[in-house]
Design a protein around this motif. Structure first.
Motif, PDB file in Angstrom:
ATOM      1  N   ASN A 176       0.856  -1.187   0.000  1.00  0.00           N
ATOM      2  CA  ASN A 176       0.000   0.000   0.000  1.00  0.00           C
ATOM      3  C   ASN A 176       0.884   1.226   0.000  1.00  0.00           C
ATOM      4  O   ASN A 176       1.746   1.383   0.871  1.00  0.00           O
ATOM      5  CB  ASN A 176      -0.919   0.001   1.225  1.00  0.00           C
ATOM      6  N   ALA A 177       0.672   2.102  -0.972  1.00  0.00           N
ATOM      7  CA  ALA A 177       1.528   3.281  -1.134  1.00  0.00           C
ATOM      8  C   ALA A 177       1.577   4.144   0.119  1.00  0.00           C
ATOM      9  O   ALA A 177       2.608   4.767   0.409  1.00  0.00           O
ATOM     10  CB  ALA A 177       1.044   4.110  -2.325  1.00  0.00           C
ATOM     11  N   VAL A 227       3.551   7.922   0.646  1.00  0.00           N
ATOM     12  CA  VAL A 227       2.666   8.483  -0.375  1.00  0.00           C
ATOM     13  C   VAL A 227       1.326   8.839   0.273  1.00  0.00           C
ATOM     14  O   VAL A 227       0.753   8.012   0.986  1.00  0.00           O
ATOM     15  CB  VAL A 227       2.435   7.472  -1.524  1.00  0.00           C
ATOM     16  N   PRO A 228       0.795  10.043   0.047  1.00  0.00           N
ATOM     17  CA  PRO A 228      -0.462  10.440   0.681  1.00  0.00           C
ATOM     18  C   PRO A 228      -1.687   9.864  -0.031  1.00  0.00           C
ATOM     19  O   PRO A 228      -2.611  10.580  -0.415  1.00  0.00           O
ATOM     20  CB  PRO A 228      -0.430  11.974   0.578  1.00  0.00           C
ATOM     21  N   GLN A 229      -1.698   8.556  -0.187  1.00  0.00           N
ATOM     22  CA  GLN A 229      -2.757   7.901  -0.947  1.00  0.00           C
ATOM     23  C   GLN A 229      -2.809   6.421  -0.567  1.00  0.00           C
ATOM     24  O   GLN A 229      -1.778   5.752  -0.511  1.00  0.00           O
ATOM     25  CB  GLN A 229      -2.468   8.036  -2.452  1.00  0.00           C
ATOM     26  N   SER A 230      -4.013   5.932  -0.313  1.00  0.00           N
ATOM     27  CA  SER A 230      -4.195   4.509  -0.056  1.00  0.00           C
ATOM     28  C   SER A 230      -4.356   3.817  -1.406  1.00  0.00           C
ATOM     29  O   SER A 230      -5.415   3.877  -2.030  1.00  0.00           O
ATOM     30  CB  SER A 230      -5.431   4.279   0.815  1.00  0.00           C
ATOM     31  N   ARG A 231      -3.291   3.189  -1.876  1.00  0.00           N
ATOM     32  CA  ARG A 231      -3.250   2.611  -3.227  1.00  0.00           C
ATOM     33  C   ARG A 231      -2.504   1.289  -3.155  1.00  0.00           C
ATOM     34  O   ARG A 231      -1.290   1.261  -2.985  1.00  0.00           O
ATOM     35  CB  ARG A 231      -2.542   3.578  -4.165  1.00  0.00           C
ATOM     36  N   SER A 232      -3.212   0.184  -3.282  1.00  0.00           N
ATOM     37  CA  SER A 232      -2.599  -1.141  -3.181  1.00  0.00           C
ATOM     38  C   SER A 232      -2.164  -1.629  -4.559  1.00  0.00           C
ATOM     39  O   SER A 232      -2.945  -1.598  -5.507  1.00  0.00           O
ATOM     40  CB  SER A 232      -3.577  -2.143  -2.563  1.00  0.00           C
ATOM     41  N   SER A 276      -5.356  10.101   0.686  1.00  0.00           N
ATOM     42  CA  SER A 276      -6.388  10.096  -0.340  1.00  0.00           C
ATOM     43  C   SER A 276      -6.848   8.680  -0.674  1.00  0.00           C
ATOM     44  O   SER A 276      -6.137   7.707  -0.435  1.00  0.00           O
ATOM     45  CB  SER A 276      -5.846  10.765  -1.605  1.00  0.00           C
ATOM     46  N   VAL A 277      -8.046   8.581  -1.244  1.00  0.00           N
ATOM     47  CA  VAL A 277      -8.449   7.339  -1.887  1.00  0.00           C
ATOM     48  C   VAL A 277      -7.638   7.213  -3.176  1.00  0.00           C
ATOM     49  O   VAL A 277      -6.860   8.100  -3.529  1.00  0.00           O
ATOM     50  CB  VAL A 277      -9.958   7.328  -2.195  1.00  0.00           C
ATOM     51  N   VAL A 278      -7.796   6.125  -3.911  1.00  0.00           N
ATOM     52  CA  VAL A 278      -7.009   5.882  -5.115  1.00  0.00           C
ATOM     53  C   VAL A 278      -7.208   6.984  -6.153  1.00  0.00           C
ATOM     54  O   VAL A 278      -8.335   7.352  -6.483  1.00  0.00           O
ATOM     55  CB  VAL A 278      -7.376   4.523  -5.735  1.00  0.00           C
ATOM     56  N   ILE A 279      -6.098   7.517  -6.640  1.00  0.00           N
ATOM     57  CA  ILE A 279      -6.127   8.476  -7.739  1.00  0.00           C
ATOM     58  C   ILE A 279      -6.049   7.674  -9.033  1.00  0.00           C
ATOM     59  O   ILE A 279      -4.994   7.462  -9.612  1.00  0.00           O
ATOM     60  CB  ILE A 279      -4.943   9.471  -7.655  1.00  0.00           C
ATOM     61  N   GLY A 280      -7.184   7.176  -9.478  1.00  0.00           N
ATOM     62  CA  GLY A 280      -7.230   6.434 -10.734  1.00  0.00           C
ATOM     63  C   GLY A 280      -7.693   7.396 -11.817  1.00  0.00           C
ATOM     64  O   GLY A 280      -7.027   8.371 -12.131  1.00  0.00           O
ATOM     65  N   ASN A 281      -8.850   7.114 -12.385  1.00  0.00           N
ATOM     66  CA  ASN A 281      -9.442   8.051 -13.341  1.00  0.00           C
ATOM     67  C   ASN A 281     -10.187   9.112 -12.533  1.00  0.00           C
ATOM     68  O   ASN A 281     -11.396   9.047 -12.351  1.00  0.00           O
ATOM     69  CB  ASN A 281     -10.388   7.312 -14.286  1.00  0.00           C
ATOM     70  N   PHE A 282      -9.449  10.095 -12.021  1.00  0.00           N
ATOM     71  CA  PHE A 282     -10.048  11.019 -11.046  1.00  0.00           C
ATOM     72  C   PHE A 282     -11.036  11.982 -11.668  1.00  0.00           C
ATOM     73  O   PHE A 282     -11.859  12.573 -10.982  1.00  0.00           O
ATOM     74  CB  PHE A 282      -8.983  11.760 -10.232  1.00  0.00           C
ATOM     75  N   ARG A 283     -10.993  12.146 -12.989  1.00  0.00           N
ATOM     76  CA  ARG A 283     -12.015  12.965 -13.648  1.00  0.00           C
ATOM     77  C   ARG A 283     -13.309  12.170 -13.784  1.00  0.00           C
ATOM     78  O   ARG A 283     -14.395  12.692 -13.498  1.00  0.00           O
ATOM     79  CB  ARG A 283     -11.536  13.412 -15.023  1.00  0.00           C
ATOM     80  N   LYS A 284     -13.218  10.922 -14.199  1.00  0.00           N
ATOM     81  CA  LYS A 284     -14.406  10.081 -14.355  1.00  0.00           C
ATOM     82  C   LYS A 284     -15.096   9.861 -13.017  1.00  0.00           C
ATOM     83  O   LYS A 284     -16.322   9.904 -12.914  1.00  0.00           O
ATOM     84  CB  LYS A 284     -14.018   8.746 -14.978  1.00  0.00           C
ATOM     85  N   ASN A 285     -14.305   9.622 -11.965  1.00  0.00           N
ATOM     86  CA  ASN A 285     -14.871   9.400 -10.634  1.00  0.00           C
ATOM     87  C   ASN A 285     -15.298  10.691  -9.954  1.00  0.00           C
ATOM     88  O   ASN A 285     -16.014  10.666  -8.962  1.00  0.00           O
ATOM     89  CB  ASN A 285     -13.858   8.681  -9.747  1.00  0.00           C
ATOM     90  N   GLY A 331      -3.220   9.479 -13.294  1.00  0.00           N
ATOM     91  CA  GLY A 331      -3.987   8.396 -12.682  1.00  0.00           C
ATOM     92  C   GLY A 331      -3.408   7.016 -12.940  1.00  0.00           C
ATOM     93  O   GLY A 331      -3.502   6.122 -12.099  1.00  0.00           O
ATOM     94  N   ASN A 332      -2.788   6.825 -14.110  1.00  0.00           N
ATOM     95  CA  ASN A 332      -2.233   5.517 -14.466  1.00  0.00           C
ATOM     96  C   ASN A 332      -0.860   5.245 -13.862  1.00  0.00           C
ATOM     97  O   ASN A 332      -0.389   4.105 -13.877  1.00  0.00           O
ATOM     98  CB  ASN A 332      -2.111   5.395 -15.990  1.00  0.00           C
ATOM     99  N   ALA A 333      -0.215   6.276 -13.347  1.00  0.00           N
ATOM    100  CA  ALA A 333       1.193   6.152 -12.944  1.00  0.00           C
ATOM    101  C   ALA A 333       1.382   5.366 -11.649  1.00  0.00           C
ATOM    102  O   ALA A 333       0.500   5.292 -10.792  1.00  0.00           O
ATOM    103  CB  ALA A 333       1.807   7.540 -12.782  1.00  0.00           C
TER     104      ALA A 333
END
Length: 348
Positions: free
Chosen positions: A147-148, A153-158, A281-290, A330-332
């Motif tokens: 988990n990042a 990293v200021p994001q919960s990203r597994s 933060s929650v996952v920064i994926g497609n942050f515009r779509k979400n 978002g993809n990085a």
């Protein structure tokens, strides 16, 4: 150690490798806009803008150790993309291209990164196949879901990482979690410019001096920041935002404002999520779509804010239209997470 980045995207893994002390010499990426960003920030790397399936040779002249790293396309493994999470999706087999270069180059080290869904999709069939193929090439493997937020990293990203060594005597261990309190959204963003819905001026001065250790580390003594671009949402969407508290989502929006959704109950929890200021933060994926929402302002995140939450330093500039920039961020792979893993490899 020299490095080669396959499926490089905008360069998150490359940046983490460089920060750890690896000299990245080659990369492959198909998306033109991502290549523009990669080349702008990594002019010293020989980048091949091509479909990896068309690249037949990656000769590297070196007498030293080589590490081959990369994250094959992950959209088909994402939990938010259930329609394509199957063995029938040809893009889900791109990991074989990574294995092909492992076979031809025989690097001393390998690193593969992907979303957690890669470990789970089709009952783990893709993941098991990957391990089998890499072991067949002679690598001693170790894998782990990291988990990042456990690595600064200021994001919960597994993400799942597979690391392998040709030296069977090396017992690689993944980096230990940080004992420090996770970096929060407000620590990451507090010094960035105040922006409006649809902000379109790329370069702006900072709002104030950086206060947190994290912000100081990413700001790099710069006087201005770039990529301060925000999607322009309609007045209706902005009104929806106004009803959502930190940690809330579309469920907090009055039903009368959600009339264009045929079945409101089918919205997933990530839609209209306002970030919590004092948590990662929650996952920064497609942050515009979400439609991820700034913790205090009724607007979406800027490209730079999302980049901060991904741990990109402020001198890393994203190129292309706002939509392409958002997709690249978002993809990085978060560079700080990548750096921690690469450092563990170098110290093995």
């Amino acid at each position: 150690m020299l490095g080669i980045d396959l499926f490089s995207g905008a360069g998150g893994l490359t940046l983490g490798a460089k920060q750890a002390g690896i000299e990245v010499v080659k990369a492959i990426e198909f998306d033109r806009e991502s290549c523009n960003t990669y080349c702008h920030n990594n002019p010293d790397v020989d980048l091949i803008n091509e479909d990896i399936r068309n690249v037949k040779d990656l000769a590297v002249t070196t007498n030293g150790p080589l590490i081959l790293f990369g994250g094959p396309p992950c959209q088909g493994f994402s939990t938010s993309n259930q329609r394509n999470r199957s063995v029938k999706n040809q893009n889900n087999w791109m990991f074989k291209e990574y294995v092909r270069f492992v076979h031809s180059l025989k690097p001393q080290w390998i690193l593969m990164e992907n979303v957690k869904g890669f470990y789970e999709t089709a009952g783990g069939a893709f993941f098991a196949k990957t391990l089998k193929l890499l072991e067949k090439e002679g690598y001693k493997l170790n894998y782990k879901i990291l988990n990042a937020s456990d690595y600064g990293v200021p994001q919960s990203r597994s993400r799942v990482f597979i690391v392998g060594s040709l030296n069977k005597g090396i017992d690689f261990k993944f980096p230990e979690k940080s004992t420090a309190k996770p970096v929060s959204v407000i620590e990451a963003l507090d010094d960035l410019p105040v922006l409006d819905n649809g902000a379109a001026k790329c370069i702006l001065p900072y709002k104030k001096e950086a206060e947190s250790k994290f912000a100081k580390q990413l700001r790099l003594e710069k006087e201005t920041s770039s990529n301060n671009l925000v999607t322009r949402n309609s007045a209706l969407v902005i009104e929806r935002y106004s009803h959502i508290p930190q940690g809330g989502n579309w469920e907090n929006v009055p039903e009368g404002l959600m009339g264009n959704y045929k079945n409101r109950s089918r919205c997933h929890t990530g839609i209209y999520r306002r970030l919590i200021a004092d948590e990662p933060s929650v996952v920064i994926g497609n942050f515009r779509k979400n439609m991820l929402i700034h913790p205090f302002e009724d607007r979406g995140l800027s490209v730079r804010e999302a980049a901060r939450l991904q741990s990109f330093p402020d001198n890393y500039e994203f190129k292309g239209s706002i939509g392409f920039q958002q997709q690249q961020v978002g993809n990085a792979v978060p560079p700080m997470l990548a750096k921690a893993v690469f450092q563990a490899i170098l110290h093995s």
